[in-house]
Every structure is written in structure tokens, then in C-alpha cells.
Design an enzyme around this catalytic site. Structure first.
Site, PDB file in Angstrom:
ATOM      1  N   ASP A  36      -3.768   4.176  -7.251  1.00 48.76           N
ATOM      2  CA  ASP A  36      -4.424   3.021  -6.641  1.00 48.76           C
ATOM      3  C   ASP A  36      -5.891   2.902  -7.043  1.00 48.76           C
ATOM      4  O   ASP A  36      -6.494   3.845  -7.572  1.00 48.76           O
ATOM      5  CB  ASP A  36      -4.350   3.121  -5.115  1.00 48.76           C
ATOM      6  CG  ASP A  36      -2.972   2.783  -4.569  1.00 48.76           C
ATOM      7  OD1 ASP A  36      -2.021   2.639  -5.370  1.00 48.76           O
ATOM      8  OD2 ASP A  36      -2.838   2.682  -3.334  1.00 48.76           O
ATOM      9  N   ASP A  37      -6.453   1.712  -6.750  1.00 48.82           N
ATOM     10  CA  ASP A  37      -7.893   1.435  -6.791  1.00 48.82           C
ATOM     11  C   ASP A  37      -8.485   1.454  -8.192  1.00 48.82           C
ATOM     12  O   ASP A  37      -9.667   1.787  -8.373  1.00 48.82           O
ATOM     13  CB  ASP A  37      -8.666   2.418  -5.887  1.00 48.82           C
ATOM     14  CG  ASP A  37      -8.243   2.321  -4.436  1.00 48.82           C
ATOM     15  OD1 ASP A  37      -7.487   1.386  -4.102  1.00 48.82           O
ATOM     16  OD2 ASP A  37      -8.651   3.177  -3.634  1.00 48.82           O
ATOM     17  N   HIS A  81      -4.767   8.400  -6.523  1.00 53.87           N
ATOM     18  CA  HIS A  81      -5.815   7.433  -6.846  1.00 53.87           C
ATOM     19  C   HIS A  81      -6.426   7.758  -8.208  1.00 53.87           C
ATOM     20  O   HIS A  81      -6.638   8.925  -8.534  1.00 53.87           O
ATOM     21  CB  HIS A  81      -6.910   7.437  -5.781  1.00 53.87           C
ATOM     22  CG  HIS A  81      -6.444   6.899  -4.464  1.00 53.87           C
ATOM     23  ND1 HIS A  81      -5.660   7.630  -3.607  1.00 53.87           N
ATOM     24  CD2 HIS A  81      -6.654   5.694  -3.867  1.00 53.87           C
ATOM     25  CE1 HIS A  81      -5.387   6.897  -2.529  1.00 53.87           C
ATOM     26  NE2 HIS A  81      -5.987   5.726  -2.662  1.00 53.87           N
TER      27      HIS A  81
END
Length: 307
Positions: A114-115, A259
Site C-alpha cells: 500500500d501507499d 507497505h
């Protein structure tokens, strides 16, 4: 003279009291009107989900937190028992459109990050994946993609799958219907020219989403993908703790959350150090590491004609 002054003072107090009472009545009537305002129309499936959720479901509020404020607002990636049940309920109410895990029948798992994109961490994750010949799924934040388009293109060029992770990491359950739709649409408009397709997979920041929002996405050909295995690496953990967290709930069909980008002050060096060990661990246990389209047997891109 003294009597006149006292009379004027008494009259002034009386007028003040009347104004306060009238203002209070207006405010109460305004609150009642707001409370009785009709929410956005729900489909039958969404209405059933809302009924099952009961008081745990709330319609979106008007606030739209930024990426940073959203992180400060909800720093609890590890879900409570009640939240986990809500995800299971959503998966049951929207089969194929809200996903927590893949098929349990074969030893395949999906790595998701993610991100992204984040110049501090994403290239290091990509280098490790390339070294071990692993393809993963990356959930892209639109504002970050706009700032680092070449990095998004590199992710796609190296064979990884791109998903939509909102425009600025807003908490979907706390924003208005219009703001939510714009989070998806704006990000899609940024990503599509960079990679050549409109991502089918959506991951809501923090996993937060309402039944209405899932239904809206389903009607437009999207699939919401959360996870069943959480590395909790956003806490800037060391590699040993990250691996322990992953092994705790790992099983065939698992969707593993990590992440490859972080907010201000987050350190993902533990994620980068853990990744080679994780890949080796999974392979030693007979797991095949696949992308979300492979795990779920769905295309990476969305049919743009979907409405």
C-alpha cells in the site's frame, strides 16, 4: 428616574430572553430537519448489509482528511473483532466484489503493498521483488502518482499489478458521497494514462468502507480488496516482528498486507529487510506467490463501459 432605568433594564432582559428562546427553537427545528434528511438511495443488497450491521454502520460524514491527518486519525490497522466480523459480513453480502482472501484450496498467496509510490521505499521493494522474480500488487495513492509518475510506470513495467488506493488516503467512512466518488475517479484519471488500463482493484485506506460505497464500486465494475494477513509494518517494526505477524494468520489464499510507502516519520526499513526472508519462507512452505488477478481469477483492468 431610578424607576425608569429599572424598567428599561427589565425590558432589555425580557427581550434578550425572548431572542434566546426563539433561537433555540430554530436550532432544534434545524437539527430535526437535518436528522430527517433522506440518505442516498441504497440497493437491496446494500440495505440488507446495513440492516445486518445495525448501529455499527454510519453514513459518510462531510470531512475529508488528508493523507497525513488520516494516518493520525486512524493509526489502528489491526482490526478489532467487531470490525473483522463487519468485513466478513461485507464479503458475504457482496460476493466477488468485496474480498478478504482468495480460494483456500491451493497453496497460493498474494503480496500486496500500500501507499505507493514513495521514492524512499518503493524502489527498494521493487529491487527485492525483481531479484527473487516475484510479482506483487501495488495500491497507488493518486496524489503520489501525480508527483512520481515514472515510479508508477516502473511498477507496471516490471510486471506488477496496480490498484487504486484513493487520491489522498482519505478515510472513506468519514467523507461525503461526492468526496468518496472523487477519491476513486481522480485517482483513476491519473493512473490510467500511466499504465494503460483502469485498475479494477480498490483498497480503501485503513480498510474502512461502508456498504453503500462497496455497492457503488460493484456497480461500476470494481472489486474491493482488503486482507486477511496483516504485517502491521506501518508501525515501523523490525523484520522479525513483521514475519511473526504474517505467520500468525498465513494460510492458503491469504492476501498479505505490507507497505512500500509511508507517511511522515514512518520507517519501512523493517519491511525491506523482511521481504527476502518472507519470500524464502513462503517458498519453503510450498506457497506460490501470485498477483491478485491470478489469485482471484479476475482481470487487472476494469471495463471502462461499466456503470
Amino acid at each position: 428616574m431610578g424607576t425608569t432605568r429599572r424598567a428599561r433594564k427589565a425590558l432589555l432582559l425580557l427581550l434578550t430572553w425572548i431572542l434566546c428562546v426563539c433561537g433555540g427553537i430554530d436550532a432544534i427545528q434545524g437539527d430535526r430537519a437535518t436528522a430527517s434528511a433522506s440518505p442516498p438511495p441504497l440497493s437491496d443488497r446494500t440495505r440488507a448489509a446495513v440492516t445486518e450491521f445495525g448501529s455499527s454502520w454510519q453514513s459518510p460524514a462531510e470531512a475529508e482528511p488528508s493523507f497525513t491527518s488520516g494516518q493520525q486519525l486512524n493509526k489502528k490497522k489491526k482490526r478489532s473483532r467487531a470490525e473483522a466480523m463487519s468485513w466478513v459480513t461485507l464479503q458475504r453480502m457482496f460476493p466477488g466484489s468485496f474480498v478478504i482472501w482468495g480460494p483456500r484450496g491451493s497453496r497460493r498467496v498474494a503480496l500486496t503493498f500500500d501507499d505507493v509510490p514513495d521514492p524512499r521505499f518503493t524502489p527498494q521493494v521493487l529491487e527485492t521483488l525483481a531479484r527473487y522474480k516475484v510479482r506483487a500488487t501495488f495500491f497507488v495513492v493518486g496524489s503520489r502518482a501525480a508527483a512520481h509518475p515514472a515510479l508508477v510506470q516502473r511498477i507496471s513495467r516490471e510486471g506488477h499489478i496496480i490498484g487504486n488506493h484513493s487520491y489522498d488516503h482519505a478515510v472513506f467512512s468519514r467523507i461525503s458521497r461526492y468526496a468518496f466518488e472523487q477519491q476513486i475517479v481522480r485517482t483513476d484519471r491519473i493512473i490510467r494514462p500511466l499504465i494503460g488500463y483502469s485498475p479494477k482493484f480498490i483498497r480503501p485506506p485503513y480498510g474502512e468502507i461502508t456498504p453503500y460505497q462497496v455497492d457503488w464500486l460493484r456497480s461500476r465494475g470494481y472489486i474491493v480488496v482488503n486482507w486477511d494477513t496483516d504485517s502491521v509494518d506501518w508501525k515501523s517494526l523490525d523484520s522479525n516482528r513483521i514475519l511473526i505477524n504474517i505467520k500468525r494468520t498465513l494460510q492458503p489464499g491469504s492476501i498479505i498486507l505490507q507497505h512500500a510507502g509511508g507517511g511522515e516519520g514512518q520507517d519501512l526499513s523493517g519491511t525491506i529487510a523482511a521481504l527476502p526472508r518472507l519470500i524464502q519462507l513462503l517458498r519453503s512452505k510450498g506457497y506460490q506467490i501470485v498477483t491478485l488477478p491470478e489469485l482471484l481469477n479476475r482481470p487487472a483492468g476494469r471495463n471502462r463501459r461499466s456503470r
